[in-house]
Design a protein around this motif. Structure first.
Motif, short mmCIF file in Angstrom:
data_model
loop_
_atom_site.label_atom_id
_atom_site.label_comp_id
_atom_site.label_asym_id
_atom_site.label_seq_id
_atom_site.Cartn_x
_atom_site.Cartn_y
_atom_site.Cartn_z
N THR A 1 -5.11 0.98 -7.86
CA THR A 1 -5.79 1.80 -6.84
C THR A 1 -6.38 3.06 -7.45
N VAL B 1 2.50 3.54 -3.58
CA VAL B 1 1.70 4.50 -4.36
C VAL B 1 1.50 5.82 -3.59
N TYR C 1 -5.81 8.55 -0.19
CA TYR C 1 -5.08 9.57 -0.94
C TYR C 1 -5.45 10.90 -0.31
N HIS D 1 -3.69 11.42 -9.02
CA HIS D 1 -2.62 12.38 -8.74
C HIS D 1 -2.29 13.18 -10.00
N LEU E 1 -2.46 6.84 -8.86
CA LEU E 1 -1.49 7.50 -9.77
C LEU E 1 -2.25 8.38 -10.75
N ARG F 1 4.83 7.70 -3.93
CA ARG F 1 5.00 8.26 -5.28
C ARG F 1 4.10 9.45 -5.55
N THR F 2 3.02 9.55 -4.78
CA THR F 2 2.03 10.58 -5.12
C THR F 2 1.94 11.67 -4.04
N THR G 1 -1.11 -1.07 -14.18
CA THR G 1 -0.12 -0.14 -13.63
C THR G 1 -0.67 0.56 -12.40
N ASP G 2 -1.97 0.82 -12.40
CA ASP G 2 -2.56 1.68 -11.37
C ASP G 2 -3.87 1.11 -10.83
N ARG H 1 0.80 -1.24 0.00
CA ARG H 1 0.00 0.00 0.00
C ARG H 1 0.82 1.29 0.00
#
Ligand code: UDP
Ligand code: MN
Length: 270
Positions: free
Chosen positions: A251, A32, A105, A257, A254, A35-36, A248-249, A29
């Motif tokens: 959730t 991501v 997020y 974001h 990304l 990265r964001t 790739t994403d 978890r």
């Protein structure tokens, strides 16, 4: 309307953001998040976990706190973590405490805007309820009802309020409260604030947990929302946003974001 990419130095200088996590989520978890949105609030955000992890410590600039709480999903373990989050916050000079889960997020500029609207000298409990009615419990053979903010949507407390909570639930005493009412950490926080301190929750609907269908959040209102979440169970519940593919994403964080911050380095095509 897009946000101007915030610079974390002058943003949110007054807030302490805690992310509740656990050893087994570090590699699933947290990447991501790191990265964001973490990139926009590196100084303010701390990960509260239950396992030592040098890699996590390195990629977060040492912003990891091992609570030494047990690595289980038990009520006691979760109250233990929340209790350490609040205690560590009081050791800082920050004006606001905001808690999120590791499947949230955080929309950093929106959070900044929210906190500007309230004076941290006052007692503020800001969050979103996820029950249609206040919770009813029997304490000392008396029925009491109170609201609580869903931990999985994120919530914020002013320093003045956390100071008032300290004699009741500080220094690990939140675990005893949880034991007494037999309810989870976020409910225990609500019990202390609404029932014991008689301070009411201010409902802020822009916090979101995966208890709500994420796809109902409209794209043109993304930038006003404070938090988002996901769950990837049999029936995935994710934000509806175009961008990276599902592999790739999974959730959608990304893509979200990059929707909010197209000029972020991970979003600009190289
Ligand atoms: N969590 C934890 N210890 C555990 C299990 C979960 O600290 O043993 C944390 C997890 O990292 C997350 C929160 O508790 O921040 C909620 O967990 P999850 O999203 O897995 O479950 P939910 O309660 O949302 O269904
Ligand atoms: Mn969750």
């Amino acid at each position: 309307l897009q946000h101007i990419l915030p610079v974390d130095d002058d943003l949110l200088e007054k807030v302490f953001i805690t992310v509740k996590t656990t050893g087994r989520n570090h590699l699933t978890r947290l990447p991501v998040i790191i990265r964001t949105w973490f990139q926009l609030a590196k100084k303010q955000t701390w990960f509260f976990t239950d396992t030592n992890d040098q890699h996590l410590s390195r990629v977060t600039g040492g912003h990891v706190i091992n609570t030494n709480c047990s690595a289980t999903h038990s009520r006691r373990a979760l109250c233990c973590k929340m209790s350490v989050e609040l205690d560590v916050f009081l050791e800082t000079k920050k004006k606001w405490f905001c808690h999120v889960d590791d499947d949230n997020y955080v929309n950093v500029p929106a959070l900044d805007e929210l906190l500007k609207m309230y004076n941290p000298i006052g007692d503020w409990y800001l969050g979103r309820t996820s029950t249609p009615k206040p919770l009813q419990i029997r304490a000392k053979s008396q029925k009491t009802t109170f609201w609580f903010a869903t931990g999985g949507a994120g919530f914020c407390l002013s320093r003045a309020l956390v100071l008032k909570m300290a004699p009741i639930s500080g220094n690990g005493k939140l675990m005893a409260i949880g034991d007494r009412i037999g309810l989870p950490d976020d409910v225990s926080v609500g019990y202390v604030i609404e029932h014991l301190l008689k301070i009411q929750l201010t409902r802020v609907e822009q916090f979101h947990s995966h208890l709500e269908p994420m796809r109902l959040i409209k794209k043109d209102l993304f930038n006003e929302q404070l938090t988002f979440s996901y769950s990837l169970d049999n029936e995935p519940n994710t934000v509806d946003v175009d961008g990276f593919n599902e592999i790739t994403d999974p959730t959608r964080f990304l893509s979200l974001h990059c929707f909010l911050f197209p000029e972020a380095s991970s979003c600009v095509e190289k």
